[in-house]
Design an enzyme around this catalytic site. Structure first.
Site, PDB file in Angstrom:
ATOM      1  N   GLU A 197       0.887  -1.173   0.000  1.00 18.55           N
ATOM      2  CA  GLU A 197       0.000   0.000   0.000  1.00 18.55           C
ATOM      3  C   GLU A 197       0.926   1.223   0.000  1.00 18.55           C
ATOM      4  OE1 GLU A 197      -2.200   0.542   3.650  1.00 18.55           O
ATOM      5  OE2 GLU A 197      -3.598   2.000   2.784  1.00 18.55           O
ATOM      6  N   ASP A 276     -11.996   1.721   4.660  1.00 13.29           N
ATOM      7  CA  ASP A 276     -12.540   2.451   5.820  1.00 13.29           C
ATOM      8  C   ASP A 276     -13.598   3.432   5.309  1.00 13.29           C
ATOM      9  OD1 ASP A 276     -10.560   1.616   8.077  1.00 13.29           O
ATOM     10  OD2 ASP A 276      -9.288   2.121   6.375  1.00 13.29           O
TER      11      ASP A 276
HETATM   12  N1  ADE Z   1      -6.150   0.109   9.320  1.00 15.69           N
HETATM   13  C1  ADE Z   1      -7.311   0.582   8.869  1.00 15.69           C
HETATM   14  N2  ADE Z   1      -7.213   0.928   7.582  1.00 15.69           N
HETATM   15  C2  ADE Z   1      -5.950   0.642   7.186  1.00 15.69           C
HETATM   16  C3  ADE Z   1      -5.228   0.751   5.980  1.00 15.69           C
HETATM   17  N3  ADE Z   1      -5.759   1.252   4.855  1.00 15.69           N
HETATM   18  N4  ADE Z   1      -3.947   0.370   5.950  1.00 15.69           N
HETATM   19  C4  ADE Z   1      -3.375  -0.114   7.057  1.00 15.69           C
HETATM   20  N5  ADE Z   1      -3.997  -0.234   8.216  1.00 15.69           N
HETATM   21  C5  ADE Z   1      -5.281   0.125   8.290  1.00 15.69           C
HETATM   22 ZN    ZN Z   2      -7.049  -1.846   5.046  1.00 16.44          ZN
END
Ligand code: ADE
Ligand code: ZN
Length: 333
Positions: A197, A276
């Site tokens: 990510e 999220d």
């Molecule tokens: N916790 C909640 N959302 C997250 C994300 N996108 N990347 C890493 N940890 C997380």
């Molecule tokens: Zn995540």
């Protein structure tokens, strides 16, 4: 197209239930639990949701969940999201939750688990929504703590579909959690991990080789490594890509420049998720609509993405077959 996307039976493999906490519910729970918020209104909370990177988001995410104290709170949080998701045509969710983030605030594991499991039961019995359980561990905390929490969670191991690895990725490589994933595997529990990510492509390789995970959450930076990309294609490792999340956390400048079309072109097994939804501008339907607008994807692409997700979902085989059939029917309408 929006109506088609709403009606399409959709499956979400990457959702943090704590990240589904809408400001309205945050205020309600703060009042219920006698907690003073740093914000005067729902609008003020929403105005604060501008992030420079993952860490900037995580700071608010951990602050926001401070209103969650009792099993009723966790039940309300999850059921609130499940109802919203179902009204958008979602039929299955693999749900991450972060026990350590609650334990370190003095909230007992039993409160978290009782509330979430009760919401799952309610969703499955009354909402026509199945739910997988992913107990996630925080990679910016020591592996020893993760091992203790996993041990403490032994009464719930049979209720877990997988363990996950999340929180701040930079400088927190998967290999540090090898012992945890081994412990889970020995208990018959699968692993998934956030990788690629914000972290480098090599973290994806580590998650596969050292943690033996069955899916990679995000994974968008795989394209920086050609050999890895080819491996992901050959092994058809599913990537749970979160388009609106990647824009909000500045993994990409704008959705139009997201590598999603390139990932599909490479023949990778891609799914889309909301990550999220309360923080990143919407749930699974909003992510579908945004992808249609940014990439011009048509029905067949969304069908294929949701078929991928269903094939990989933590779900019993009878429900998987039923949902695959419903997906095909909607697709052929
Ligand atoms: N916790 C909640 N959302 C997250 C994300 N996108 N990347 C890493 N940890 C997380
Ligand atoms: Zn995540």
């Amino acid at each position: 197209m929006q109506e088609y996307l709403r009606a399409l039976p959709k499956t979400e493999l990457h959702l943090h239930i704590e990240g589904s906490l809408e400001p309205e519910l945050m205020f309600e729970l703060a009042q219920r639990n006698g907690i003073e918020l740093d914000y005067a209104s729902v609008d003020e909370v929403k105005a604060a949701y501008h992030f420079d990177d993952l860490q900037g988001f995580l700071n608010l995410y951990y602050q926001g969940m401070n209103v969650l104290r009792t099993r009723q709170d966790f039940f309300d949080l999850a059921l609130d999201y499940f109802k919203r998701a179902r009204s958008e045509g979602v039929v299955h969710i693999d749900m991450h939750f972060d026990p350590q983030a609650h334990l370190i605030r003095g909230v007992a594991l039993e409160e978290v688990m009782a509330g979430l499991l009760e919401a799952k039961r309610e969703a499955e019995s009354s909402l026509d929504l199945s739910v997988g359980m992913i107990m996630a561990f925080l990679r910016d905390r020591p592996v020893e703590e993760a091992l203790e929490v996993f041990e403490q969670a032994a009464p719930y191991h049979s209720r877990l579909d997988a363990i996950g690895l999340d929180s701040a990725e930079r400088d927190n490589p998967p290999i540090e959690f090898k012992a945890l994933f081994e412990r889970a595997r020995n208990a018959g529990i699968k692993g998934v991990a956030h990788a690629g990510e914000e972290g480098p492509a090599d973290y994806i390789r580590q998650a596969l080789d050292e943690l033996d995970v069955v899916r990679i959450d995000h994974g968008v930076r795989c394209l920086e490594d050609e050999a890895l990309t080819e491996r992901l294609r050959q092994e058809q490792v599913v990537l749970t890509v979160c388009p609106l999340s990647n824009v909000c956390l500045k993994v990409v400048d704008r959705l139009e420049s997201h590598p999603l079309p390139a990932l599909l072109d490479k023949g990778l097994k891609i799914t889309i998720s909301s990550d999220d939804p309360a923080y990143f501008g919407g749930g699974l339907l909003a992510n579908h609509i945004a992808c249609h607008e940014a990439f011009g994807w048509e029905e067949s692409t969304f069908q294929a993405l949701n078929r991928n997700a269903l094939e990989e979902a933590f779900i019993d085989e009878a429900r998987r077959s039923e949902l695959l059939e419903r997906l095909t029917k909607t697709a052929n309408r």
